[in-house]
Scaffold this active site. Sequence first.
Site, mmCIF file in Angstrom:
data_model
loop_
_atom_site.group_PDB
_atom_site.id
_atom_site.type_symbol
_atom_site.label_atom_id
_atom_site.label_comp_id
_atom_site.label_asym_id
_atom_site.label_seq_id
_atom_site.Cartn_x
_atom_site.Cartn_y
_atom_site.Cartn_z
ATOM 1 N N CYS A 190 0.843 -1.202 0.000
ATOM 2 C CA CYS A 190 0.000 0.000 0.000
ATOM 3 C C CYS A 190 0.880 1.255 0.000
ATOM 4 O O CYS A 190 1.728 1.419 -0.875
ATOM 5 C CB CYS A 190 -0.973 -0.051 1.174
ATOM 6 S SG CYS A 190 -2.295 1.162 1.033
ATOM 7 N N MET A 191 0.734 2.111 0.984
ATOM 8 C CA MET A 191 1.557 3.342 1.033
ATOM 9 C C MET A 191 3.042 2.995 1.173
ATOM 10 O O MET A 191 3.912 3.715 0.664
ATOM 11 C CB MET A 191 1.098 4.169 2.227
ATOM 12 C CG MET A 191 1.649 5.560 2.314
ATOM 13 S SD MET A 191 1.076 6.273 3.866
ATOM 14 C CE MET A 191 1.601 7.945 3.714
#
Lengths: 303, 394
Positions: free
Chosen positions: B153-154
């Site tokens: 994800c991030m």
Amino acid sequence: MNEKKTETFDPKPLLEAWLKTATNFWGPVLETWSATSGTPETSLNQAESRTMKNLDSALKSWKVLSSVMSEPEAGKSILEGIQTLPEIVLKMTQTGWDGYLKLQQQWYERLLGIGQSTEAYRFDNLDQDAVNVWREIYEKEFQRLLHMPQLGLTRLYQERANTTLDNFTLFQAAIAEFLQLLFLPMEKSIQVIQEKVAEMADEGQLPENPKVYYQMWIKILEGHYMTLLKSPEYTTKMDTTLGAFDNFIASKNEILQDFLQTLPVPTDKDMDELYQEIYLLKKRMREHEKTHEVETSRQEPQS
Amino acid sequence: MAEAKIPVDLILSKLAGDAEKAPERIQKAKDVLLSELDTAIATTPYEVVYQEDRVKLKHYYPVLPKNKLMKTPLLVVYALINRETMLDLQPGRSIVQNFLNDGIDLYMIDWGYPTRKDKFLTIDDHVNGYMDNIVDFIRRKHNLPKINLMGICMGGAFSVMYSALHPEKIQNLVTTVTPTNFDTDQGLLHIWMKNVDADRMVKTYGNMPGDLMNLGFLLLNPARLMIDKYVGFLENVDNKNFVENFVRMEKWIFDSPDVPGETFRQFIQDCYQKNLLIQSKMELGGRRVDLKKITMPLINFYGQYDHLVPPAACELLTSKVGSKDTQDICLKTGHIGIYVSSKFQKEFAPKIANWLKEREPVKPKRGVKKTSSRKKPAKKKVAKSGSVPASPQP
């Protein structure tokens, strides 16, 4: 009897009577008090004579004031000032009452709308007026009072308190509108499932298992939420609510800062300045460390 | 007018039947809830081998002998939102365990819990500061020029930025559910973030509160996440296994650290609003993140039903990097289904392990002329998970 009822009440004689009575009572009392203080001055008596001198001057001021007030023109202007007070209160009450009547009208209109068929997955004709009316009333009538400029030594703190109160009210209005918007899919999905069940009943295809109804409803609800959450109305409302919340938090923090400054504890602002200095120092130090490491590794083969 | 054919009697008898079973179920549920429940998460043993400020580096104890381990260790970088404990939710549903079983020498960054003093930390501090120091630490420890990097994800976005800025230190790059293209209306987050005033929020809160972000995530699908989920829990509350798994997930999902203010600001403005990353225009510490500089092999996983990071946010990456050895894998699951779904446990980790093993640099034997260890770069593949069975959205 009827004529008496139509006469308007004139408070002027009452005021004059009150002035006369007060002067007649307090005047002799204070004069008697000052006359009994004929004792020689000592250090203790000096304090007492100061008190008597203050009382004397207060008595003289009262005599002057009562003689001025007993003049017809002065009495008239005071009365007029007093008589405007009820008018102000009346106006405020009227504004509040008008606002309440407006709200009530909106509620009645909504009540009349119950029972009308609804189109699934559509959020047209959102009942904006009903949810916005309190905010409009507040912004039109009451917000101006909080934005009045403050005076005096503590004017800054007064302004912050007013700003916080204003932001709090706006936040309350915004969150109420937002929650009402969030609740819309619930209302619509219940109406849609009712219509669907009625259709299925007409076709004789009603399931026996209650869980199936729940599954149908949750799917409809999910669909409604998906439609609403993507809509520009929702995005705008969410942004407005977040903004109102942020403003309220910011103004509340300002007041807390003011309060904390009276105590021997550091405020967030103080700590933020310190943290920023530490952060920048650490960053510089790390850069120097890395540069030093690179230079050291270059020099090592030579030694 | 036709008679309404509502089988009221059948519905009522069903309800009556359920009502009869209810006391027994309630008793069972009470026994389950009041009993000793095993809800611990992240139980795979590790040691903290490096720490800088709030950031820790975890090294998991290998389960295979040293000669069976891959030479190049893998560093996993999770997002700043939620915690990396999701990768080790429970025995049997642990990506960490699977990696260890596949012979990967595994490191993982624990970003910790930012406090107010961390509000000035930028993406540059995380990527070129903490991550770079950690990568250097692992390289020194293993005496290797490069390591493998995996981002989630991030954390995947951070890994992409890192790999573009420090390609000489990364052997292979794995990205999973990684948003790199934010110019899409497929996901609600992408629509909502366009209007967010990040400056105002950072000024108000300092760090972005984890609870506020959690509320936002719940609002992405209130029907399922706030109603149906708990209805499902009540229906299975007499099942101890179910309750334990449910509580573990609840523990993880509501364990939300705050996000440092400056990092949040830049992520929203530069990524969500200006979409600079995929255009190779993003800057960290004055240095431009040029995706063409990602020349190492790249495998990119994403979920077809991911409502947080939709396919449109992930699938452009492989076409923008400079590497010729790239692969897209689209799995029929949601954002965290890849990691927690028991079905994908068997597919996901072994696939990554095998992919890394194929690209493991081979040490030349004594007396043998060193040949190129690189396989012929594979052509860009997009696997639309034809062989992966469909899985319900978590």
